[in-house]
Design a protein around this motif. Structure first.
Motif, PDB file in Angstrom:
ATOM      1  N   LEU A  99      32.921  39.770  45.873  1.00 20.09           N
ATOM      2  CA  LEU A  99      33.656  39.682  47.139  1.00 20.09           C
ATOM      3  C   LEU A  99      32.802  39.053  48.223  1.00 20.09           C
ATOM      4  CD1 LEU A  99      35.466  43.142  47.132  1.00 20.09           C
ATOM      5  CD2 LEU A  99      36.548  40.889  46.989  1.00 20.09           C
ATOM      6  N   GLU A 100      31.553  39.465  48.300  1.00 18.21           N
ATOM      7  CA  GLU A 100      30.651  38.938  49.325  1.00 18.21           C
ATOM      8  C   GLU A 100      30.365  37.452  49.120  1.00 18.21           C
ATOM      9  OE1 GLU A 100      28.306  43.134  50.179  1.00 18.21           O
ATOM     10  OE2 GLU A 100      27.377  41.650  48.886  1.00 18.21           O
ATOM     11  N   GLU A 101      30.418  37.017  47.862  1.00 22.60           N
ATOM     12  CA  GLU A 101      30.183  35.608  47.555  1.00 22.60           C
ATOM     13  C   GLU A 101      31.447  34.769  47.691  1.00 22.60           C
ATOM     14  OE1 GLU A 101      28.613  35.732  43.600  1.00 22.60           O
ATOM     15  OE2 GLU A 101      26.671  36.532  44.247  1.00 22.60           O
ATOM     16  N   GLY A 102      32.587  35.438  47.944  1.00 21.68           N
ATOM     17  CA  GLY A 102      33.851  34.707  48.079  1.00 21.68           C
ATOM     18  C   GLY A 102      34.347  34.141  46.756  1.00 21.68           C
ATOM     19  N   ARG A 103      34.104  34.862  45.672  1.00 18.79           N
ATOM     20  CA  ARG A 103      34.493  34.386  44.347  1.00 18.79           C
ATOM     21  C   ARG A 103      36.001  34.419  44.151  1.00 18.79           C
ATOM     22  NH1 ARG A 103      30.152  34.802  40.581  1.00 18.79           N
ATOM     23  NH2 ARG A 103      31.672  34.128  39.047  1.00 18.79           N
ATOM     24  N   ASP A 104      36.415  33.849  43.056  1.00 19.01           N
ATOM     25  CA  ASP A 104      37.825  33.732  42.701  1.00 19.01           C
ATOM     26  C   ASP A 104      38.486  35.109  42.571  1.00 19.01           C
ATOM     27  OD1 ASP A 104      40.050  31.967  41.686  1.00 19.01           O
ATOM     28  OD2 ASP A 104      39.789  33.298  39.948  1.00 19.01           O
ATOM     29  N   CYS A 105      39.703  35.193  43.057  1.00 15.98           N
ATOM     30  CA  CYS A 105      40.487  36.430  43.024  1.00 15.98           C
ATOM     31  C   CYS A 105      40.584  36.998  41.607  1.00 15.98           C
ATOM     32  CB  CYS A 105      41.871  36.149  43.589  1.00 15.98           C
ATOM     33  SG  CYS A 105      43.014  37.517  43.474  1.00 15.98           S
TER      34      CYS A 105
END
Length: 87
Positions: free
Chosen positions: A29-35
């Protein structure tokens, strides 16, 4: 009823693994990864915790039956409530 710590070792290991998986979810989540990646890992954490809960309840029930008063010593309503809390 207290659980036998030696019988809880696999459950403790499972929860520790889930703890690591949850840390991974936070990192994703912190890295903004794929849902999809986040939800897949979150589902794995959830399943691991569910399995740990069922293992705890099953072990407790087994202990009640073997060390207590057998079937008559089992609080069926209480066990049902525990199982349903995991459903």
């Amino acid at each position: 009823m207290e659980l036998d710590p030696t019988r809880m070792t696999p459950v403790v290991n499972r929860i520790k693994r889930a703890q690591g998986q949850l840390a991974g979810v936070l990192r994703l989540l912190e890295e903004g990864r794929d849902c999809e990646d986040v939800v897949t890992q979150l589902a794995a954490v959830s399943k691991a915790l569910d399995r740990a809960g069922f293992a705890i309840v099953a072990t407790g029930l087994q202990q009640c039956l073997t060390q207590g008063d057998g079937v008559d010593g089992v609080d069926v309503k209480k066990m049902e409530k525990l199982f349903l809390s995991l459903a």
